[in-house]
Scaffold this motif. Sequence first.
Motif, PDB file in Angstrom:
ATOM      1  N   ARG A 101      40.695  13.993  -2.384  1.00 18.09           N
ATOM      2  CA  ARG A 101      40.445  14.466  -3.578  1.00 18.09           C
ATOM      3  C   ARG A 101      42.055  14.089  -4.636  1.00 18.09           C
ATOM      4  NH1 ARG A 101      39.033  18.796  -6.809  1.00 18.09           N
ATOM      5  NH2 ARG A 101      38.753  17.240  -8.483  1.00 18.09           N
ATOM      6  N   GLY A 102      43.046  14.131  -3.621  1.00 13.37           N
ATOM      7  CA  GLY A 102      44.516  14.219  -4.417  1.00 13.37           C
ATOM      8  C   GLY A 102      45.131  13.926  -3.432  1.00 13.37           C
ATOM      9  N   GLU A 103      46.603  14.951  -3.455  1.00 12.58           N
ATOM     10  CA  GLU A 103      47.539  15.167  -1.869  1.00 12.58           C
ATOM     11  C   GLU A 103      46.740  15.604  -0.942  1.00 12.58           C
ATOM     12  OE1 GLU A 103      50.120  14.366  -3.049  1.00 12.58           O
ATOM     13  OE2 GLU A 103      49.587  13.590  -4.782  1.00 12.58           O
TER      14      GLU A 103
END
Length: 186
Positions: A101-103
């Motif tokens: 979803r991100g990092e």
Amino acid sequence: MTNPSVAQVVRQLLMGALIMGLAACSTAPPKGLEPVNGFDATEYAGIWYEIARLDNRFERGLESITAQYTLQADGSVKVENRGYNPEKDEWRQADGKARFRGERDIGSLEVSFFGPFYAGYHVVALAPDYSWALVAGGTDLEFFWILAREPVLPDDVKVRLLEKTKSLGVDPQRLIWVRHLARPPA
């Protein structure tokens, strides 16, 4: 062209219901829970045994449930969930894809088994040696799993994980404990 069998029609109806259910799911972490930081997808990859879970319709009645995560060249994760249905004497497998979803060092992913529909998959607790994980999903914590690298947890680890489960807002009494067959059928 032949007419579909009753089993094929039932399977299509169940898949449709699951798609609708997943479409309603948020990919954000459940309220009040934070995914782990310092997550290493390479360490997480491999086979996990489902030890316990909150009830959900797509795993109901299954035992010997495993999930295998394989890193892909494009940064996504191939997901293979497999379980044995003793009533029907058959294995069921669902293949999907997960993406961060991100990092990539935060244990927060979204998983799809059906095209554009994604559901949240959030590692909310993880052993330093990646021997067990607690995974949550759904806006209001509708999904929760205790996963481990072995099909049975030592009693002391199980006690600690149940305490952690409770601290995350999951009633341990609601957990379904997954039976793992000593020698599952092929």
